[in-house]
Design a protein around this motif. Structure first.
Motif, PDB file in Angstrom:
ATOM      1  N   PHE A 164       9.843   4.343   4.516  1.00  0.00           N
ATOM      2  CA  PHE A 164       9.179   5.031   3.415  1.00  0.00           C
ATOM      3  C   PHE A 164       7.808   5.481   3.926  1.00  0.00           C
ATOM      4  O   PHE A 164       7.031   4.661   4.423  1.00  0.00           O
ATOM      5  CB  PHE A 164       8.996   4.108   2.212  1.00  0.00           C
ATOM      6  CG  PHE A 164      10.211   4.014   1.336  1.00  0.00           C
ATOM      7  CD1 PHE A 164      10.275   4.708   0.143  1.00  0.00           C
ATOM      8  CD2 PHE A 164      11.295   3.238   1.711  1.00  0.00           C
ATOM      9  CE1 PHE A 164      11.399   4.626  -0.671  1.00  0.00           C
ATOM     10  CE2 PHE A 164      12.416   3.149   0.912  1.00  0.00           C
ATOM     11  CZ  PHE A 164      12.470   3.850  -0.287  1.00  0.00           C
TER      12      PHE A 164
ATOM     13  N   CYS B  74       4.202   7.692   3.251  1.00  0.00           N
ATOM     14  CA  CYS B  74       3.286   8.402   2.366  1.00  0.00           C
ATOM     15  C   CYS B  74       2.009   8.686   3.131  1.00  0.00           C
ATOM     16  O   CYS B  74       1.908   8.398   4.321  1.00  0.00           O
ATOM     17  CB  CYS B  74       3.007   7.613   1.087  1.00  0.00           C
ATOM     18  SG  CYS B  74       2.019   6.127   1.309  1.00  0.00           S
TER      19      CYS B  74
ATOM     20  N   GLY C  71       0.348   5.184   3.740  1.00  0.00           N
ATOM     21  CA  GLY C  71       1.264   4.173   4.238  1.00  0.00           C
ATOM     22  C   GLY C  71       1.087   2.819   3.592  1.00  0.00           C
ATOM     23  O   GLY C  71       1.570   1.817   4.119  1.00  0.00           O
TER      24      GLY C  71
ATOM     25  N   SER D  63       4.285   4.113  -0.861  1.00  0.00           N
ATOM     26  CA  SER D  63       5.395   3.886   0.067  1.00  0.00           C
ATOM     27  C   SER D  63       5.781   2.412   0.096  1.00  0.00           C
ATOM     28  O   SER D  63       6.963   2.078   0.209  1.00  0.00           O
ATOM     29  CB  SER D  63       5.024   4.380   1.471  1.00  0.00           C
ATOM     30  OG  SER D  63       3.895   3.696   1.968  1.00  0.00           O
ATOM     31  N   ALA D  64       4.799   1.518   0.004  1.00  0.00           N
ATOM     32  CA  ALA D  64       5.107   0.081  -0.034  1.00  0.00           C
ATOM     33  C   ALA D  64       5.912  -0.253  -1.287  1.00  0.00           C
ATOM     34  O   ALA D  64       6.845  -1.070  -1.248  1.00  0.00           O
ATOM     35  CB  ALA D  64       3.813  -0.723  -0.002  1.00  0.00           C
TER      36      ALA D  64
ATOM     37  N   ALA E 215       9.499   1.068  -0.763  1.00  0.00           N
ATOM     38  CA  ALA E 215      10.213   0.230   0.195  1.00  0.00           C
ATOM     39  C   ALA E 215      10.689  -1.059  -0.461  1.00  0.00           C
ATOM     40  O   ALA E 215      11.803  -1.540  -0.198  1.00  0.00           O
ATOM     41  CB  ALA E 215       9.315  -0.070   1.392  1.00  0.00           C
TER      42      ALA E 215
ATOM     43  N   ASN F  77       7.436   0.517   5.374  1.00  0.00           N
ATOM     44  CA  ASN F  77       6.586   1.608   4.886  1.00  0.00           C
ATOM     45  C   ASN F  77       5.526   1.903   5.931  1.00  0.00           C
ATOM     46  O   ASN F  77       4.985   0.982   6.552  1.00  0.00           O
ATOM     47  CB  ASN F  77       5.937   1.249   3.549  1.00  0.00           C
ATOM     48  CG  ASN F  77       5.177  -0.050   3.589  1.00  0.00           C
ATOM     49  OD1 ASN F  77       5.786  -1.125   3.609  1.00  0.00           O
ATOM     50  ND2 ASN F  77       3.855   0.017   3.600  1.00  0.00           N
TER      51      ASN F  77
ATOM     52  N   THR G 203      10.465  10.330   1.697  1.00  0.00           N
ATOM     53  CA  THR G 203       9.121  10.762   1.335  1.00  0.00           C
ATOM     54  C   THR G 203       9.158  11.437  -0.027  1.00  0.00           C
ATOM     55  O   THR G 203      10.217  11.823  -0.518  1.00  0.00           O
ATOM     56  CB  THR G 203       8.557  11.769   2.355  1.00  0.00           C
ATOM     57  OG1 THR G 203       9.516  12.822   2.548  1.00  0.00           O
ATOM     58  CG2 THR G 203       8.251  11.120   3.685  1.00  0.00           C
TER      59      THR G 203
END
Length: 511
Positions: free
Chosen positions: A424, A426, A429, A433-434, A437, A456, A471
């Motif tokens: 994942f 972004c 990050g 994204s976390a 994930a 992520n 994404t």
């Protein structure tokens, strides 16, 4: 809309701006803990800090806070040296590493000492320029004799060339770059003061809020406002700049409007999104809601401008960056004298964005309900993704699923397309994204799938050795540039997307 769709016009320019913004903010974001540490030390130990307010002023508190009656005595205690040396050098080292690894970080740090000493003021802008710039020069110098050094002399050449280049760049930074960057910093500072004194700072929301929706939030906050705000806070004890982008109020107001007046999936998911955005501080969660109805950017601008105006009126601000932009982080960074103004700025901005968003959402409510009745629901991004998946059209994952299932039925799975690493990605990050994930990791675990890693990362840290990259739509083109050989999936909302079930089914079929 999926990764198979053609890039929209203007996407190249948008991607370019996002890449530049990511690079700039990428030098600050990994070091936010240091900024917060400096803010906590400042809040507790300076002469106007919390301990002074409580009447607790022993000698060790004064030593840490650098109390001195002599105006010529500076950089005593922890507060002054941390902002003058530690924070800029961390930024320079990170920027150097981004360009040329560990060696670039060392050379960038050496050269930045020249601009720090030469300027005599906190040199965040100088660190952002000199750190990666020195690393790039070192990289070019190393390329001159790359592959031409006799075995056994590599360490000698590397160490001496690095020392010579670093020393030379530090001297150049001291005499040449420091005066230039100081002039630029003074100019930017005067512009900020002019906007504040003229009560024009709320106009910044005209650019900040649309920029956030295009996933430039980290670039705007940590690339621009954090360096300028930290310099201002070191002089005035607080800065309004820390709350221009980080104020959670506008996003909360928009999400609340969806929770009250929205329809379909966006209404159902809005309460959970409010909790994640307001308490967790992940502002990216509300961006897809605005993209589903682009006119809502007006609500975001109105709410953001209201929050800034409130802080201008109350002369309130934060001591350090509120990262993530959670109400908890905002309250923790607010000095006692600014706490009322800061809280009101969040409340008023949320109220205004809620009122404006409510009008916009209610104006299209009948059309949205008709779309749901017809099974089309084209106004709701998640429903669009679900319809596309169900129809088997415009869905790269759906196509892959068909191929994988057919192959599995034949008893063989193509090794080249087998998915073992899912990333994942972004802008930073860390936040959205976390979260995504974690959602997919739980789905894979419930499905009883082993041997698949879900992580992520920041887009800037992607490597072309992963199998599948997920994404948000606005960031997919940048992810493709970093990982051209991976499979790519675009989603509208990291928190909830029907594409996750497709990915799980695909992995099951392959195994």
């Amino acid at each position: 809309m999926t990764t198979t769709s053609a890039a929209r016009s203007g996407g190249g320019a948008r991607v370019g701006v996002q890449k530049f913004g990511t690079f700039v903010s990428g030098m600050v974001l990994p070091n936010i803990a240091a900024f917060i540490a400096w803010g906590l030390i400042t809040a507790l130990f300076i002469p106007t800090g919390w301990l002074h307010l409580l009447g607790y002023e022993p000698t060790w508190v004064q030593q840490l806070g650098g109390w001195s009656l002599d105006p010529k005595v500076t950089n005593t205690g922890l507060v002054g040296p941390m902002i003058t040396y530690l924070l800029p050098l961390l930024i320079a080292n990170t920027g150097g590493r981004m360009v040329y690894g560990f060696r670039g970080g060392v050379i960038g740090t050496i050269a930045t000492m020249g601009v720090i000493i030469g300027a005599g003021i906190p040199m965040f802008l100088g660190a952002m320029i000199v750190g990666p710039g020195a690393a790039w020069i070192m990289k070019k110098v190393d390329s001159i004799w790359d592959g031409k050094i006799r075995p056994g002399f590599e360490m000698l050449i590397d160490n001496f060339s690095g020392g010579i280049v670093g020393a030379a760049l530090a001297i150049v930074a001291f005499f040449v770059i420091a005066p230039v960057v100081t002039a630029i910093s003074n100019f930017l500072e005067s512009v900020v003061h002019f906007l504040v004194n003229s009560h024009l700072l709320p106009l910044a929301s005209l650019f900040v809020e649309p920029g956030k929706i295009l996933f430039l939030n980290n670039a705007i906050n940590h690339g621009v406002f954090t360096p300028l705000g930290t310099i201002e806070a070191s002089k005035a004890g607080q800065s309004i700049l820390f709350l221009i982008e980080a104020n959670p109020g506008p996003g909360v107001g928009i999400l609340l409007a969806f929770a009250v007046f929205g329809v379909g999936l966006l209404r159902a998911s809005a309460p959970g999104a409010i909790l994640i955005q307001f308490i967790g501080g992940i502002h990216e969660i509300y961006f897809p809601y605005v993209l589903a109805k682009p006119l809502l950017v007006v609500a975001a601008i109105a709410g953001g401008a209201t929050g800034v105006l409130t802080n201008v009126i109350f002369h309130s601000g934060l001591r350090n960056p509120a990262s993530p932009g959670s109400i908890i982080a905002v309250i923790g960074a607010a000095p006692p004298s600014s706490l009322l103004g800061v809280l009101l700025s969040v409340v008023f901005s949320a109220a205004v964005s809620f009122l404006v968003a409510s009008v916009i959402i209610r104006a299209s409510r009948r059309r949205d309900l008709e779309a749901i009745a017809l099974g089309e629901d084209t106004a709701l991004a998640d429903a669009v993704a679900r319809n596309a998946a169900n129809k088997g059209r415009d869905s790269q994952v759906g196509a892959l699923l068909g191929q994988g299932a057919a192959t599995a039925a034949a008893g063989t799975v193509a090794t080249g397309s087998k998915i073992q690493t899912i990333i994942f990605a972004c802008d930073a990050g860390m936040g959205s994204s976390a979260m995504g994930a974690t959602v997919l990791r739980n789905k894979i675990k419930k499905a009883g799938i082993d041997g698949v890693t879900v992580e992520n990362r920041a887009i800037a840290n992607l490597t072309d050795d992963v199998d599948l990259v997920i994404t948000q739509q606005q960031l997919t083109e940048r992810a493709k540039q970093k990982t051209p050989h991976a499979q790519h999936v675009s989603v509208d909302n990291f928190m909830s997307s029907p594409k996750y079930d497709e990915v799980v089914a695909l992995v099951q079929a392959q195994q």
